[in-house]
Design an enzyme around this catalytic site. Structure first.
Site, PDB file in Angstrom:
ATOM      1  N   ALA A   1      43.415  67.754  34.360  1.00  0.00           N
ATOM      2  CA  ALA A   1      44.776  67.435  34.814  1.00  0.00           C
ATOM      3  C   ALA A   1      45.059  68.212  36.100  1.00  0.00           C
ATOM      4  CB  ALA A   1      45.777  67.808  33.735  1.00  0.00           C
TER       5      ALA A   1
ATOM      6  N   LEU B   1      27.502  56.012  42.929  1.00  0.00           N
ATOM      7  CA  LEU B   1      27.395  57.404  43.384  1.00  0.00           C
ATOM      8  C   LEU B   1      28.753  58.066  43.523  1.00  0.00           C
ATOM      9  CD1 LEU B   1      28.264  57.708  46.609  1.00  0.00           C
ATOM     10  CD2 LEU B   1      26.064  56.638  46.958  1.00  0.00           C
TER      11      LEU B   1
ATOM     12  N   LYS C   1      41.945  52.602  45.655  1.00  0.00           N
ATOM     13  CA  LYS C   1      41.915  51.222  46.168  1.00  0.00           C
ATOM     14  C   LYS C   1      41.232  50.267  45.195  1.00  0.00           C
ATOM     15  CE  LYS C   1      37.542  50.799  48.322  1.00  0.00           C
ATOM     16  NZ  LYS C   1      36.532  49.944  47.792  1.00  0.00           N
TER      17      LYS C   1
ATOM     18  N   CYS D   1      37.751  55.447  46.846  1.00  0.00           N
ATOM     19  CA  CYS D   1      37.318  54.493  45.813  1.00  0.00           C
ATOM     20  C   CYS D   1      38.344  54.251  44.720  1.00  0.00           C
ATOM     21  CB  CYS D   1      36.009  54.970  45.203  1.00  0.00           C
ATOM     22  SG  CYS D   1      34.731  55.173  46.447  1.00  0.00           S
TER      23      CYS D   1
ATOM     24  N   THR E   1      34.951  48.166  51.749  1.00  0.00           N
ATOM     25  CA  THR E   1      35.887  47.115  51.320  1.00  0.00           C
ATOM     26  C   THR E   1      37.249  47.788  51.107  1.00  0.00           C
ATOM     27  OG1 THR E   1      35.147  47.451  49.037  1.00  0.00           O
ATOM     28  CG2 THR E   1      34.162  45.621  50.225  1.00  0.00           C
TER      29      THR E   1
ATOM     30  N   GLU F   1      30.797  61.018  45.593  1.00  0.00           N
ATOM     31  CA  GLU F   1      30.691  61.847  46.789  1.00  0.00           C
ATOM     32  C   GLU F   1      30.484  63.285  46.346  1.00  0.00           C
ATOM     33  OE1 GLU F   1      33.765  61.128  49.727  1.00  0.00           O
ATOM     34  OE2 GLU F   1      33.561  58.986  49.357  1.00  0.00           O
TER      35      GLU F   1
HETATM   36  C1  UGA Z   1      34.136  57.593  42.177  1.00  0.00           C
HETATM   37  C2  UGA Z   1      33.332  57.374  40.887  1.00  0.00           C
HETATM   38  O1  UGA Z   1      33.309  58.584  40.122  1.00  0.00           O
HETATM   39  C3  UGA Z   1      31.889  56.955  41.221  1.00  0.00           C
HETATM   40  O2  UGA Z   1      31.157  56.705  40.036  1.00  0.00           O
HETATM   41  C4  UGA Z   1      31.942  55.699  42.088  1.00  0.00           C
HETATM   42  O3  UGA Z   1      30.639  55.279  42.470  1.00  0.00           O
HETATM   43  C5  UGA Z   1      32.744  55.995  43.342  1.00  0.00           C
HETATM   44  O4  UGA Z   1      34.078  56.394  42.967  1.00  0.00           O
HETATM   45  C6  UGA Z   1      32.778  54.740  44.173  1.00  0.00           C
HETATM   46  O5  UGA Z   1      33.366  53.759  43.728  1.00  0.00           O
HETATM   47  O6  UGA Z   1      32.140  54.705  45.222  1.00  0.00           O
HETATM   48  P1  UGA Z   1      34.306  59.574  43.939  1.00  0.00           P
HETATM   49  O7  UGA Z   1      35.369  58.780  44.616  1.00  0.00           O
HETATM   50  O8  UGA Z   1      33.231  60.186  44.769  1.00  0.00           O
HETATM   51  O9  UGA Z   1      33.540  58.668  42.866  1.00  0.00           O
HETATM   52  O10 UGA Z   1      35.034  60.755  43.174  1.00  0.00           O
HETATM   53  P2  UGA Z   1      35.264  61.226  41.671  1.00  0.00           P
HETATM   54  O11 UGA Z   1      34.352  62.323  41.354  1.00  0.00           O
HETATM   55  O12 UGA Z   1      35.321  60.083  40.752  1.00  0.00           O
HETATM   56  O13 UGA Z   1      36.738  61.830  41.822  1.00  0.00           O
HETATM   57  C7  UGA Z   1      37.812  60.985  42.189  1.00  0.00           C
HETATM   58  C8  UGA Z   1      39.095  61.748  42.213  1.00  0.00           C
HETATM   59  O14 UGA Z   1      39.502  62.077  40.895  1.00  0.00           O
HETATM   60  C9  UGA Z   1      39.089  63.057  42.982  1.00  0.00           C
HETATM   61  O15 UGA Z   1      40.263  63.145  43.762  1.00  0.00           O
HETATM   62  C10 UGA Z   1      39.080  64.104  41.893  1.00  0.00           C
HETATM   63  O16 UGA Z   1      39.674  65.303  42.300  1.00  0.00           O
HETATM   64  C11 UGA Z   1      39.899  63.419  40.824  1.00  0.00           C
HETATM   65  N1  UGA Z   1      39.636  63.939  39.459  1.00  0.00           N
HETATM   66  C12 UGA Z   1      38.400  63.834  38.919  1.00  0.00           C
HETATM   67  C13 UGA Z   1      40.674  64.491  38.721  1.00  0.00           C
HETATM   68  O17 UGA Z   1      41.828  64.581  39.200  1.00  0.00           O
HETATM   69  N2  UGA Z   1      40.433  64.953  37.468  1.00  0.00           N
HETATM   70  C14 UGA Z   1      39.193  64.862  36.910  1.00  0.00           C
HETATM   71  O18 UGA Z   1      39.046  65.312  35.747  1.00  0.00           O
HETATM   72  C15 UGA Z   1      38.163  64.296  37.644  1.00  0.00           C
END
Ligand code: UGA
Length: 441
Positions: A259, A148, A270, A267, A85, A150
């Site tokens: 940070a 989930l 968007k 995800c 989506t 990634e």
């Molecule tokens: C995210 C959510 O964490 C999942 O629970 C959800 O199911 C998924 O989106 C989805 O909607 O499908 P994801 O996109 O795999 O999962 O990645 P995250 O681990 O959440 O990280 C997202 C971004 O945040 C990355 O670019 C990561 O580097 C950044 N991030 C994460 C930070 O900049 N600081 C942090 O402390 C943690």
């Protein structure tokens, strides 16, 4: 149980393979012939730890297959919808084209009593509007969002934190049909429920909102700490120590207080935009108006990383050799969708830097979209003769395994910008580097 999974991207392919691994008989269906051919051979079409193993195992057991033919869904008891989506071109709202196409394509193959389980992230109200089309075929729609991450997708699918099922309900709770369908989903997820995973049965709107509000909360947490990084930058404070200290408060918690250059991927960015757009449609734009600010803080951190590199190199990166460590939006993934890492690399290139980029998994994907950058597989080769190094994805290969003295022997200059605050600043300084962090002195 016989299951079908419509859409075999990051979500669907993992879901199909994971469901086969816990004993179900699963057919994955996708319109993309290349993806189906690769999955059918047991080859994961993208990098996801553990996926390869459960794919091979599922196909060898005969319980897992993939096809482009929607009629293969016939005979399955539960049909999962796991299509994308994406953000609409030219707007913030979610594009539901693929969800509609998946449901419409599936309708002719539904039998009385089947369950269609939506897993895609959708604006609140979507399930309500799709339900009549499904019930006209004697089947029932449930919304069963996916949480989930990634890089941890297999583990998160087999052993999730929680399971949520939005079922047909009245003000008094699930209808009889709702209760029956919740029971069937319980059977599907039996192994994880038996281990104590909470299974929350609710109505459609709540289930849809659980998903978007979880992602909005995570995005807010990251932007909160990045806002503190901005304040730290003008006061000489250290945001990493600040995060450690506030993180000891169990009500706050240290996770997702990293940070750096901010969040990206397919995800969070968007989803917060689609949530804002949907709230506006509902006349409640002001309730989540802060999400615009969350988005803005997040994007400013990319500017900051670029500015830091420019400053560190004396005011211009023109014709300077800059090695960028990382392209994926986060480690353990080859996904470059809305990757802050790749964005920073492209911007430095746009300012005239001679950018060399390396990444353990995402080079092929990055090269396809940004062929103008120089890509080098080998980390040490990529570092050779660099005037500055910038870490933008915290892979272990850079965070843990890169010895600063070893790196110093390869590069021409000794400037390192830590876009993820993932390096040991003292160790890098001791090895002769000028270290710049994000929100750190
Ligand atoms: C995210 C959510 O964490 C999942 O629970 C959800 O199911 C998924 O989106 C989805 O909607 O499908 P994801 O996109 O795999 O999962 O990645 P995250 O681990 O959440 O990280 C997202 C971004 O945040 C990355 O670019 C990561 O580097 C950044 N991030 C994460 C930070 O900049 N600081 C942090 O402390 C943690």
């Amino acid at each position: 149980m016989r299951l079908s999974v419509i859409g075999c991207g990051y979500l669907g392919a993992v879901h199909a393979a994971a469901m086969a691994s816990i004993g179900h008989e699963v057919v994955g269906i996708d319109v993309d012939e290349r993806k189906v051919a690769s999955l059918s051979k047991g080859e994961a079409p993208f990098f996801e730890p553990g996926l390869q193993e459960i794919l091979t195992e599922g196909i060898a057991s005969g319980r897992l297959s993939f096809t482009t033919d929607m009629s293969a869904a016939q005979g399955a008891k539960v049909h999962f919808i796991g299509v994308g989506t994406p953000q609409q071109p030219g707007g913030y709202a979610a594009d539901l084209t693929y969800v509609h196409a998946a449901v419409d394509g599936l309708l002719p193959y539904l039998s009385e009593g089947d369950i269609v389980a939506g897993k895609s992230t959708v604006p609140v109200g979507t399930a309500e509007s799709l339900a009549p089309r499904v019930s006209d075929r004697g089947a029932t729609l449930v919304w069963n969002p996916e949480f989930l991450r990634e890089g941890w997708a297999v583990q998160d699918t087999i052993d999730p934190d929680r399971l949520v099922a939005g079922v047909p309900s009245t003000d008094g709770g699930p209808t009889e049909e709702g209760a029956r369908t919740a029971g069937v989903l319980r059977e599907v997820y039996h192994p994880s429920i038996a281990k104590g995973t909470p299974f929350i049965v609710t109505d459609y709107a709540t289930a849809e909102l659980v998903k978007v509000s979880a992602n909005a909360f995570l995005a807010t947490k990251i932007s909160f700490i990045n806002a503190m990084a901005e304040i730290a930058e003008v006061t000489g404070a250290d945001v990493t120590t600040l995060a450690d200290a506030i993180g000891h408060d169990a009500r706050i918690g240290r996770r997702f207080l990293g940070a750096g250059i901010g969040f990206g991927g397919g995800c969070l960015p968007k989803d917060i935009r689609a949530f804002s757009a949907r709230a506006e449609e509902l006349g409640r734009g002001e309730s989540v108006a802060f999400l615009r600010e969350i988005d803005a803080i997040n994007l400013r951190r990319r500017d900051r990383a670029v500015d830091l590199t420019v400053q560190a190199l004396g005011g211009s990166v023109f014709e300077k050799k800059v090695t960028v460590l990382g392209a994926a939006f986060k480690p353990h993934s080859d996904d470059i969708r809305d990757s802050p890492a790749l964005d920073v690399a492209v911007r430095l290139h746009g300012l005239g830097a001679d950018v060399t980029l390396t990444d353990p998994a995402a080079i092929e994907n990055a090269r396809r979209i940004h062929p103008q950058l120089t890509y080098v597989e080998d980390r040490d080769e990529a570092l050779r003769d660099a005037d500055a190094v910038i870490v933008v994805t915290e892979w272990d290969e850079y965070r843990r395994d890169l010895d600063p003295a070893h790196a110093a022997a390869l590069t021409a200059g000794h400037i390192v910008v830590d876009g993820r605050n993932c390096l040991d600043a003292a160790a890098w300084r001791a090895a002769g580097w000028t270290y710049y962090g994000m929100g750190r002195p």
